[in-house]
Design an enzyme around this catalytic site. Structure first.
Site, PDB file in Angstrom:
ATOM      1  N   HIS A   1      19.466  15.316 -27.466  1.00  0.00           N
ATOM      2  CA  HIS A   1      18.010  15.183 -27.561  1.00  0.00           C
ATOM      3  C   HIS A   1      17.374  16.472 -27.056  1.00  0.00           C
ATOM      4  O   HIS A   1      18.023  17.282 -26.396  1.00  0.00           O
ATOM      5  CB  HIS A   1      17.535  13.982 -26.734  1.00  0.00           C
ATOM      6  CG  HIS A   1      18.072  13.971 -25.329  1.00  0.00           C
ATOM      7  ND1 HIS A   1      17.510  14.696 -24.313  1.00  0.00           N
ATOM      8  CD2 HIS A   1      19.166  13.363 -24.780  1.00  0.00           C
ATOM      9  CE1 HIS A   1      18.193  14.506 -23.197  1.00  0.00           C
ATOM     10  NE2 HIS A   1      19.224  13.708 -23.449  1.00  0.00           N
TER      11      HIS A   1
ATOM     12  N   TYR B   1      33.303   4.954 -24.898  1.00  0.00           N
ATOM     13  CA  TYR B   1      33.175   3.864 -23.919  1.00  0.00           C
ATOM     14  C   TYR B   1      34.034   2.688 -24.384  1.00  0.00           C
ATOM     15  O   TYR B   1      33.757   2.084 -25.416  1.00  0.00           O
ATOM     16  CB  TYR B   1      31.706   3.433 -23.806  1.00  0.00           C
ATOM     17  CG  TYR B   1      30.776   4.629 -23.651  1.00  0.00           C
ATOM     18  CD1 TYR B   1      30.528   5.195 -22.405  1.00  0.00           C
ATOM     19  CD2 TYR B   1      30.184   5.216 -24.772  1.00  0.00           C
ATOM     20  CE1 TYR B   1      29.703   6.309 -22.274  1.00  0.00           C
ATOM     21  CE2 TYR B   1      29.360   6.331 -24.656  1.00  0.00           C
ATOM     22  CZ  TYR B   1      29.127   6.870 -23.408  1.00  0.00           C
ATOM     23  OH  TYR B   1      28.316   7.981 -23.285  1.00  0.00           O
TER      24      TYR B   1
ATOM     25  N   HIS C   1      23.070   3.315 -19.369  1.00  0.00           N
ATOM     26  CA  HIS C   1      22.031   3.681 -18.402  1.00  0.00           C
ATOM     27  C   HIS C   1      22.232   2.910 -17.100  1.00  0.00           C
ATOM     28  O   HIS C   1      21.295   2.319 -16.553  1.00  0.00           O
ATOM     29  CB  HIS C   1      20.635   3.448 -18.996  1.00  0.00           C
ATOM     30  CG  HIS C   1      20.287   4.456 -20.054  1.00  0.00           C
ATOM     31  ND1 HIS C   1      19.306   4.276 -20.978  1.00  0.00           N
ATOM     32  CD2 HIS C   1      20.808   5.686 -20.323  1.00  0.00           C
ATOM     33  CE1 HIS C   1      19.233   5.339 -21.782  1.00  0.00           C
ATOM     34  NE2 HIS C   1      20.145   6.192 -21.398  1.00  0.00           N
TER      35      HIS C   1
ATOM     36  N   GLU D   1      25.976  15.720 -25.912  1.00  0.00           N
ATOM     37  CA  GLU D   1      26.549  14.718 -25.019  1.00  0.00           C
ATOM     38  C   GLU D   1      27.307  13.588 -25.730  1.00  0.00           C
ATOM     39  O   GLU D   1      26.906  12.423 -25.664  1.00  0.00           O
ATOM     40  CB  GLU D   1      25.449  14.108 -24.152  1.00  0.00           C
ATOM     41  CG  GLU D   1      24.208  13.646 -24.910  1.00  0.00           C
ATOM     42  CD  GLU D   1      23.181  12.993 -23.970  1.00  0.00           C
ATOM     43  OE1 GLU D   1      23.574  12.084 -23.225  1.00  0.00           O
ATOM     44  OE2 GLU D   1      22.013  13.410 -23.995  1.00  0.00           O
TER      45      GLU D   1
ATOM     46  N   ASP E   1      25.840  11.068 -14.467  1.00  0.00           N
ATOM     47  CA  ASP E   1      24.818  11.651 -15.339  1.00  0.00           C
ATOM     48  C   ASP E   1      23.609  11.879 -14.440  1.00  0.00           C
ATOM     49  O   ASP E   1      22.921  10.921 -14.058  1.00  0.00           O
ATOM     50  CB  ASP E   1      24.500  10.668 -16.481  1.00  0.00           C
ATOM     51  CG  ASP E   1      23.511  11.239 -17.492  1.00  0.00           C
ATOM     52  OD1 ASP E   1      22.837  12.242 -17.188  1.00  0.00           O
ATOM     53  OD2 ASP E   1      23.411  10.651 -18.592  1.00  0.00           O
TER      54      ASP E   1
ATOM     55  N   ARG F   1      31.564  10.479 -20.721  1.00  0.00           N
ATOM     56  CA  ARG F   1      30.530  11.263 -21.408  1.00  0.00           C
ATOM     57  C   ARG F   1      30.581  12.656 -20.803  1.00  0.00           C
ATOM     58  O   ARG F   1      30.792  12.801 -19.592  1.00  0.00           O
ATOM     59  CB  ARG F   1      29.144  10.631 -21.239  1.00  0.00           C
ATOM     60  CG  ARG F   1      28.028  11.398 -21.926  1.00  0.00           C
ATOM     61  CD  ARG F   1      26.731  10.571 -22.125  1.00  0.00           C
ATOM     62  NE  ARG F   1      26.082  10.152 -20.899  1.00  0.00           N
ATOM     63  CZ  ARG F   1      26.102   8.929 -20.401  1.00  0.00           C
ATOM     64  NH1 ARG F   1      26.762   7.969 -21.039  1.00  0.00           N
ATOM     65  NH2 ARG F   1      25.483   8.634 -19.279  1.00  0.00           N
TER      66      ARG F   1
ATOM     67  N   ASP G   1       0.819  -1.217   0.000  1.00  0.00           N
ATOM     68  CA  ASP G   1       0.000   0.000   0.000  1.00  0.00           C
ATOM     69  C   ASP G   1       0.854   1.269   0.000  1.00  0.00           C
ATOM     70  O   ASP G   1       0.418   2.319   0.449  1.00  0.00           O
ATOM     71  CB  ASP G   1      -0.959   0.004   1.193  1.00  0.00           C
ATOM     72  CG  ASP G   1      -0.236  -0.116   2.516  1.00  0.00           C
ATOM     73  OD1 ASP G   1       1.006  -0.303   2.504  1.00  0.00           O
ATOM     74  OD2 ASP G   1      -0.886  -0.015   3.568  1.00  0.00           O
TER      75      ASP G   1
ATOM     76  N   GLU H   1      28.185  16.110 -20.938  1.00  0.00           N
ATOM     77  CA  GLU H   1      26.854  16.520 -21.405  1.00  0.00           C
ATOM     78  C   GLU H   1      26.474  17.872 -20.839  1.00  0.00           C
ATOM     79  O   GLU H   1      26.537  18.096 -19.625  1.00  0.00           O
ATOM     80  CB  GLU H   1      25.811  15.479 -20.955  1.00  0.00           C
ATOM     81  CG  GLU H   1      24.381  15.866 -21.276  1.00  0.00           C
ATOM     82  CD  GLU H   1      23.376  14.770 -20.936  1.00  0.00           C
ATOM     83  OE1 GLU H   1      23.621  13.991 -20.000  1.00  0.00           O
ATOM     84  OE2 GLU H   1      22.338  14.715 -21.620  1.00  0.00           O
TER      85      GLU H   1
ATOM     86  N   HIS I   1      25.483   6.017 -28.936  1.00  0.00           N
ATOM     87  CA  HIS I   1      24.239   6.789 -28.821  1.00  0.00           C
ATOM     88  C   HIS I   1      24.345   8.058 -29.664  1.00  0.00           C
ATOM     89  O   HIS I   1      25.365   8.303 -30.307  1.00  0.00           O
ATOM     90  CB  HIS I   1      23.951   7.123 -27.350  1.00  0.00           C
ATOM     91  CG  HIS I   1      25.061   7.840 -26.632  1.00  0.00           C
ATOM     92  ND1 HIS I   1      25.306   9.172 -26.790  1.00  0.00           N
ATOM     93  CD2 HIS I   1      25.997   7.381 -25.757  1.00  0.00           C
ATOM     94  CE1 HIS I   1      26.339   9.519 -26.039  1.00  0.00           C
ATOM     95  NE2 HIS I   1      26.787   8.443 -25.404  1.00  0.00           N
TER      96      HIS I   1
ATOM     97  N   HIS J   1      14.015  13.326 -21.941  1.00  0.00           N
ATOM     98  CA  HIS J   1      14.046  13.102 -23.395  1.00  0.00           C
ATOM     99  C   HIS J   1      12.749  13.725 -23.887  1.00  0.00           C
ATOM    100  O   HIS J   1      11.710  13.071 -23.935  1.00  0.00           O
ATOM    101  CB  HIS J   1      14.117  11.614 -23.730  1.00  0.00           C
ATOM    102  CG  HIS J   1      15.414  10.997 -23.294  1.00  0.00           C
ATOM    103  ND1 HIS J   1      15.597   9.656 -23.102  1.00  0.00           N
ATOM    104  CD2 HIS J   1      16.615  11.566 -23.005  1.00  0.00           C
ATOM    105  CE1 HIS J   1      16.840   9.420 -22.711  1.00  0.00           C
ATOM    106  NE2 HIS J   1      17.475  10.561 -22.644  1.00  0.00           N
TER     107      HIS J   1
ATOM    108  N   ASP K   1      19.926  17.991 -17.255  1.00  0.00           N
ATOM    109  CA  ASP K   1      20.511  16.716 -17.715  1.00  0.00           C
ATOM    110  C   ASP K   1      21.990  16.953 -17.997  1.00  0.00           C
ATOM    111  O   ASP K   1      22.343  17.396 -19.096  1.00  0.00           O
ATOM    112  CB  ASP K   1      19.765  16.232 -18.966  1.00  0.00           C
ATOM    113  CG  ASP K   1      20.253  14.874 -19.443  1.00  0.00           C
ATOM    114  OD1 ASP K   1      21.012  14.220 -18.703  1.00  0.00           O
ATOM    115  OD2 ASP K   1      19.866  14.471 -20.565  1.00  0.00           O
TER     116      ASP K   1
HETATM  117  N1  GLY Z   1      20.316  11.180 -18.732  1.00  0.00           N
HETATM  118  C1  GLY Z   1      19.854  10.575 -19.899  1.00  0.00           C
HETATM  119  C2  GLY Z   1      20.479  11.150 -21.077  1.00  0.00           C
HETATM  120  O1  GLY Z   1      21.505  11.786 -20.972  1.00  0.00           O
HETATM  121  O2  GLY Z   1      19.994  11.073 -22.154  1.00  0.00           O
HETATM  122 MN    MN Z   2      20.845  13.492 -22.125  1.00  0.00          MN
HETATM  123 MN    MN Z   3      22.161  12.645 -19.222  1.00  0.00          MN
END
Ligand code: GLY
Ligand code: MN
Ligand code: MN
Length: 437
Positions: A349, A383, A238, A379, A255, A400, A34, A402, A345, A356, A266
């Site tokens: 975005h 890797y 992720h 970003e 991240d 990365r 609950d 970003e 990737h 996103h 982000d």
């Molecule tokens: N944090 C998710 C991305 O960078 O797209």
């Molecule tokens: Mn991002």
């Molecule tokens: Mn990110």
């Protein structure tokens, strides 16, 4: 008129004559037995209402006689409010949020039957929400069965999301201010992580430092589950487990973004756990940083993110060839997508109420071009996992970098510039924190 009322009007003006649009709120979701997950409003519903309770629905009605915005929400209930919290109720929905009318959510079916009868078109997020699909199909089928009584179901069913998402894609001044604040708070969280990081911490402890700063600065929620990834975990795009130990000699990739009044930050930064980049780490880091800076410099109206990514890939492949991490001919490595072993990737975005964020990005042949008022991330990453077929010195490194970038009339503005990203700046910040606490 509030920004939310203004958006409702903007949507209404784009609707067909004699039509109705339905936007559902998010339901509460059970976490276990609950207890519930923290509530997060449906972004489309929030964008049009500013209303943050579950069990609600917005109707926009465009009839020849009138245009109306009607909210259905939970009724006031003293006992429920003592146990679970405040409810706005119907009369305040009208006086505070500016709806033309508000009714109890239990009356939705009854009102929908009346309102949808004889309409030409019904707008809703088609096939997105099974609960809503069921409510609407009950209403529509009841109207169809009522034909002999003179009832008429709408004949046209239109997806509301393309119209709404086009609106959400171009940010207003007010939204840009909120996104800037989200980016600034997010940046402060990353700065704190660099200052507090030490060898032997658990990843989740560093996560707590980031999120602690978010909360101190007025953002009690994250925009998405934070990624705090030491060493090879940085190669998992992720990674949200955040249960590893931060080791001497490793990098840590964070991240993480704060959510501020619904809007997402982000940011990703990658830095050495012990405060000093090794030679191999610095070499790869500088390559990614150069690519990121170059990509940001290309952001302006009329440019496609896809083309920015193509340039980033060229720069990355050139760099990897120079270091001997890739071998062969640049164009072939790109054509055969060999680089995807190391960068899998996209360059970025849209960013907004969702991390996103929504909005049309076009197709491969006909990509959407950037416009002033869009906010995007930039970003690039690199890797190199333990199993990569490269010299050992490059292995187990995930990087990365970003930032959040507003497209302006003539170029771009980095909203997340408050967190350092050059090697010197990061090492100096971490050294200062060690020295002065
Ligand atoms: N944090 C998710 C991305 O960078 O797209
Ligand atoms: Mn991002
Ligand atoms: Mn990110």
């Amino acid at each position: 008129m509030s920004a939310f009322q203004d958006r409702r009007m903007q949507f209404l003006t784009q609707m067909d004559n004699n039509s109705l649009a339905v936007f559902p709120a998010s339901p509460e979701k059970i976490r276990s037995n609950d207890t519930e997950y923290p509530f997060r409003q449906n972004s489309d519903f929030y964008y049009l209402t500013g209303f943050n309770e579950p069990d609600a629905c917005l109707l926009l009605i465009n009839k020849p006689e009138f245009q109306k915005a009607v909210l259905f929400n939970r009724k006031k209930d003293k006992k429920a409010e003592v146990w679970h919290g405040y409810r706005l109720g119907q009369s305040a929905a009208v006086s505070v949020l500016g709806f033309d009318a508000a009714y109890e959510i239990d009356e939705l079916h009854k009102h929908l039957l009346e309102l949808a009868n004889g309409l030409t078109a019904l707008y809703f997020p088609i096939f997105q929400d099974p609960d809503l699909d069921k409510i609407l199909s009950n209403v529509i089928n009841e109207l169809r069965e009522g034909k002999r009584k003179g009832q008429n179901a709408p004949t046209s069913y239109i997806d509301s999301l393309p119209i709404l998402h086009e609106m959400r894609l171009i940010k207003s001044e007010g939204e840009i201010a909120l996104l800037s604040e989200a980016a600034e708070i997010s940046a402060a969280g990353h700065v704190r992580a660099m200052q507090q990081c030490s060898v032997g911490m658990w990843e989740y402890q560093l996560q707590a430092e980031v999120e602690h700063e978010f909360a101190l600065q007025g953002a009690p929620h994250v925009a998405y589950n934070s990624i705090v990834a030491g060493g090879e975990n940085g190669c998992i795009l992720h990674y949200t487990e955040n249960k590893g130990k931060l080791r001497d000699g490793d990098l840590v990739l964070i991240d993480a973004g704060a959510e501020y009044q619904g809007y997402a930050g982000d940011i990703t930064r990658t830095f050495p756990v012990n405060g000093v980049f090794s030679e191999a780490q610095a070499t790869l880091y500088q390559l990614v940083l150069d690519i990121q800076i170059s990509a940001i410099s290309q952001i302006k109206p009329g440019v496609a993110l896809r083309d920015v990514n193509k340039n980033a890939v060229k720069q990355l492949v050139d760099g990897l060839l120079e270091l001997g991490i890739l071998e062969g001919e640049r164009d072939a490595l790109i054509e055969e997508e060999v680089y995807k072993d190391f960068y899998m990737h996209g360059i970025g975005h849209y960013l907004g109420l969702d991390v996103h964020d929504v909005g049309d990005s076009g197709t491969a042949d006909n990509p959407r071009l950037l416009e002033a008022g869009m906010v995007v991330t930039v970003e690039p990453g690199l890797y190199i996992s333990a199993s990569a077929n490269v010299d050992d010195i490059w292995k187990k490194i995930g990087i990365r970098i970003e930032d959040d970038v507003l497209v302006t009339e003539f170029g771009a503005e980095v909203l997340s510039a408050d967190v350092p990203k050059s090697i010197n700046e990061i090492e100096a910040l971490m050294a200062d924190a060690k020295k002065y606490g």
